[in-house]
Design a protein around this motif. Structure first.
Motif, mmCIF file in Angstrom:
data_model
loop_
_atom_site.group_PDB
_atom_site.id
_atom_site.type_symbol
_atom_site.label_atom_id
_atom_site.label_comp_id
_atom_site.label_asym_id
_atom_site.label_seq_id
_atom_site.Cartn_x
_atom_site.Cartn_y
_atom_site.Cartn_z
ATOM 1 N N ASP A 232 -18.802 6.549 5.307
ATOM 2 C CA ASP A 232 -18.342 7.366 6.441
ATOM 3 C C ASP A 232 -18.423 6.474 7.663
ATOM 4 O OD1 ASP A 232 -19.551 10.719 5.664
ATOM 5 O OD2 ASP A 232 -18.573 9.179 4.460
ATOM 6 N N LYS A 245 -23.873 8.471 8.129
ATOM 7 C CA LYS A 245 -24.007 9.379 6.990
ATOM 8 C C LYS A 245 -24.490 10.717 7.480
ATOM 9 C CE LYS A 245 -23.579 11.034 3.269
ATOM 10 N NZ LYS A 245 -23.190 12.260 3.714
ATOM 11 N N TYR A 249 -23.146 17.105 7.019
ATOM 12 C CA TYR A 249 -22.100 16.685 7.952
ATOM 13 C C TYR A 249 -22.620 16.466 9.377
ATOM 14 C CZ TYR A 249 -18.394 17.347 4.497
ATOM 15 O OH TYR A 249 -17.580 17.234 3.381
ATOM 16 N N GLY A 319 -7.961 11.364 9.830
ATOM 17 C CA GLY A 319 -6.941 11.298 10.871
ATOM 18 C C GLY A 319 -5.536 11.049 10.353
ATOM 19 N N GLY A 351 -7.569 15.214 4.668
ATOM 20 C CA GLY A 351 -8.502 16.349 4.674
ATOM 21 C C GLY A 351 -7.868 17.544 5.382
ATOM 22 N N SER A 352 -8.098 17.635 6.693
ATOM 23 C CA SER A 352 -7.672 18.815 7.470
ATOM 24 C C SER A 352 -6.201 19.153 7.295
ATOM 25 C CB SER A 352 -7.964 18.570 8.960
ATOM 26 O OG SER A 352 -9.307 18.186 9.126
ATOM 27 N N SER A 388 -8.913 15.375 0.287
ATOM 28 C CA SER A 388 -10.363 15.514 0.423
ATOM 29 C C SER A 388 -10.680 16.942 0.846
ATOM 30 C CB SER A 388 -10.861 14.538 1.507
ATOM 31 O OG SER A 388 -12.221 14.765 1.768
ATOM 32 N N ASP A 390 -13.388 19.839 2.011
ATOM 33 C CA ASP A 390 -14.715 19.989 2.652
ATOM 34 C C ASP A 390 -15.119 21.458 2.586
ATOM 35 O OD1 ASP A 390 -13.543 17.711 5.128
ATOM 36 O OD2 ASP A 390 -14.819 17.290 3.410
ATOM 37 N N ASN A 455 -15.801 17.294 -1.907
ATOM 38 C CA ASN A 455 -17.096 17.249 -1.227
ATOM 39 C C ASN A 455 -17.751 18.621 -1.297
ATOM 40 O OD1 ASN A 455 -16.697 14.517 -0.081
ATOM 41 N ND2 ASN A 455 -15.030 15.518 1.024
ATOM 42 N N ASP A 460 -24.134 17.930 0.824
ATOM 43 C CA ASP A 460 -23.942 16.626 1.473
ATOM 44 C C ASP A 460 -25.256 16.059 2.008
ATOM 45 O OD1 ASP A 460 -22.315 14.503 2.745
ATOM 46 O OD2 ASP A 460 -23.106 15.409 4.565
ATOM 47 N N GLY A 461 -25.616 14.863 1.540
ATOM 48 C CA GLY A 461 -26.781 14.170 2.095
ATOM 49 C C GLY A 461 -28.114 14.740 1.659
ATOM 50 N N SER A 485 -18.285 14.747 -5.420
ATOM 51 C CA SER A 485 -18.870 14.115 -4.241
ATOM 52 C C SER A 485 -19.932 15.025 -3.649
ATOM 53 C CB SER A 485 -17.760 13.867 -3.214
ATOM 54 O OG SER A 485 -18.285 13.646 -1.949
ATOM 55 N N GLY A 487 -24.287 14.877 -2.586
ATOM 56 C CA GLY A 487 -25.573 15.304 -3.123
ATOM 57 C C GLY A 487 -26.258 14.336 -4.055
ATOM 58 N N ALA A 509 -22.760 8.325 -1.202
ATOM 59 C CA ALA A 509 -22.863 7.566 0.050
ATOM 60 C C ALA A 509 -24.332 7.270 0.335
ATOM 61 C CB ALA A 509 -22.221 8.372 1.193
ATOM 62 N N GLY A 510 -25.070 8.283 0.717
ATOM 63 C CA GLY A 510 -26.459 8.093 1.169
ATOM 64 C C GLY A 510 -27.334 7.361 0.187
#
Ligand code: 1PR
Length: 535
Positions: A232, A245, A249, A319, A351-352, A388, A390, A455, A460-461, A485, A487, A509-510
């Protein structure tokens, strides 16, 4: 370059060829670009990377007389390497965009994988080859995995069997490479297949080079489950692009300064994960929803530098949608995505904007073809477009309380709820939308997404494992690959998600940024558990 002559590259500008250029340079060769049909006829050694749609490639080749030059170059047994589409166009025709004629040098029609037999299409990931004697450029591949990303393939037949130098299995046995004399072509991407792939390129570029064989023969037998490292990325308060990270979120430290968590430099970390054995690297530009990516040059720079040394697939998201910049200049999402591909991305993730496209499609029932998802997958192929999601878990006492698909949860909610639906969000989890992850996944598959990055804001995380209920719900809803994705906190979480769901990949990620578990340990654990993985 090693034998004095540059390599000629036929790049018709349809996708990420930058990585192939970087791989050729990495191997010590200069590149001469084809500008005219003569450049093909005068080439000492020619590489034709095909990315994107078959019809687009044939259009370009026919329009400027290159198809004819290519045929005579190949018929004169000149050194040639076709990659992916560069193999497919050698055949009679392809069904990809209706029936389109190829160069007709090899008998056979290129056809789509049949997803009815439970094999997800596109075929994305690392698979094994069955290599025939005398393949030459494949001599160092052995039983190692190589990276494929395609929805169409050429099939072996009596009429083309003399051409075949290797096959691979995915539902059926398809042609993975062809060879006749100095003419080679491969369906997989050697520039994206790590060291094994580089050995294929090196043998083509310099046949006489003595190569140290890889230490072991490899143990590949079928499509491997992918372990993906996710970075990220956003600017910190000093304006530097850092790897951060979220914790559900929220990327800010719980200190007095409340600064953006800084876990390292994007290019360095990506390079390290490639060395550690990541099967893919994903960059998520997490403030992309408000900063204009093309204005946000550092993200493109990160891709350019990363693709110089990372020879596995790169995905970039954040984006990707239509933009109007401060001067009122309008940029279509296709322009934004094209800049990312030109900078070295193999896949882009949306994503969005995909949530809005899915909402419009579900409301109208009409595919306008105007959404970023439809435009980008039409030009670059759906295997280049990831959506993606969310989602956040919303517990329910009764699944009929909402119009969205709910599922029974393994762990009851705070008030003993036994069901949940997963609400989609936009802008990095900041805004909930009236659509569920299940409905979104099915809608974007119809709109042309090639893969889902799934995700989970709640996980997340947290490092407590993936949301198995959510991943089962989505993998059972679509026939495109799904990346699990959010956890991951221990190697067991990876074997659990592959054992309990049909996820094609697991992204984390984390656990990697916090240096808790190296990627290699995850893969050794999966291998020990009998799960197919690229070692
Ligand atoms: O909406 O098209 O601009 O795309 C924005 C992209 O950035 C989306 O892919 C969205 O998931 C991501 N994103 C936006 N805000 C955040 C945030 O964290 N504030 N990242 C964010 C969401 C993704 C990764 C990873 C797993 C692994 N997190 O961190 O997918 O969550 O985490 P873990 O292994 O540490 O648990 P657009």
């Amino acid at each position: 370059s090693a034998d004095g002559s540059a390599v000629t590259l036929l790049d018709y500008g349809a996708g990420n060829v930058r990585s192939l250029r970087n791989a050729i340079r990495h191997l010590g060769f200069d590149i001469k670009d084809v500008q005219s049909p003569e450049d093909i006829l005068n080439a000492n050694r020619l590489i034709f990377p095909g990315v994107g749609a078959f019809a687009t490639a044939m259009d370009v080749l026919n329009k400027n007389g290159m198809a004819e030059a290519l045929c005579s170059y190949i018929e004169n047994d000149r050194p040639f390497l076709g990659i992916c589409l560069g193999l497919q166009v050698l055949f009679e025709s392809s069904e990809e965009n209706g029936l389109v004629n190829g160069l007709g040098l090899i008998p056979g029609v290129v056809q789509r994988f049949d997803s009815s037999n439970g094999f997800r299409v596109p075929h994305i990931g690392w698979n094994a080859l069955q290599i025939r004697e005398g393949s030459e450029i494949l001599d160092d591949v052995g039983n190692h995995h190589v990276y494929f990303v395609h929805s169409y393939r050429a099939m072996p037949s009596d009429k083309n069997k003399d051409w075949i130098s290797s096959t691979s299995n995915y539902g059926d046995t398809f042609i993975a490479s062809v060879k006749r004399g100095n003419v080679h072509a491969v369906q997989f991407h050697p520039e994206k297949s790590g060291d094994v792939g580089l050995s294929v390129l090196r043998r083509f570029l310099n046949p006489k080079s003595q190569i140290t064989k890889k230490p072991d023969e490899g143990k590949a037998s079928k499509l491997a489950k992918r372990v993906i490292a996710c970075l990220d990325v956003r600017t910190n308060d000093n304006g530097d692009l850092v790897v951060t990270k979220g914790d559900q979120y929220d990327v800010r430290e719980h200190t007095k300064e409340n600064e953006v968590r800084n876990l390292g430099k994007p290019v360095d970390l990506a390079g390290q994960y490639y060395i550690d054995g990541a099967d893919e690297v994903s960059f998520l530009n997490i403030t992309g929803f408000r900063d204009f990516p093309l204005g946000d040059l550092p993200m493109l720079e990160v891709l350019r530098y990363t693709s110089e040394n990372v020879f596995v697939p790169l995905t970039v998201g954040g984006g990707i949608r239509d933009f109007t910049d401060v001067n009122g200049r309008h940029y279509s999402s296709l322009e934004v995505a094209s800049e990312y591909f030109r900078s070295g991305a193999d896949k882009i993730s949306i994503g969005s904007d995909a949530v809005y496209a899915a909402e419009d499609y579900l409301r109208s029932g009409v595919k306008t073809g105007k959404s970023s998802l439809e435009q980008i997958s039409r030009v670059y192929g759906n295997q280049a477009v990831v959506v993606s999601i969310d989602p956040r878990r919303v517990y329910l006492k009764d699944p009929n309380d909402v119009e969205f698909k709910a599922t029974r949860v393994s762990n009851p909610g705070p008030n003993g709820e036994e069901f949940a639906w997963y609400q989609c969000t936009v802008n990095g989890g900041r805004e909930g939308r009236p659509i569920g992850a299940y409905e979104l996944a099915k809608a974007v598959e119809e709109l042309g997404a090639g893969e889902i990055l799934l995700n989970c804001i709640d996980c997340d995380g947290q490092g407590k494992g993936f949301d198995i209920d959510l991943i089962k719900l989505i993998t059972d809803a679509v026939s495109i690959p799904v990346i699990a994705s959010s956890g991951a906190g221990a190697v067991e979480h990876f074997s659990e998600v592959f054992r309990k769901t049909n996820a094609s990949a697991a992204l984390a990620a984390g656990i990697f940024h916090r240096k808790e578990v190296p990627i290699q340990s995850v893969k050794e654990h999966l291998f020990k558990e009998g799960i197919e993985v690229r070692i």
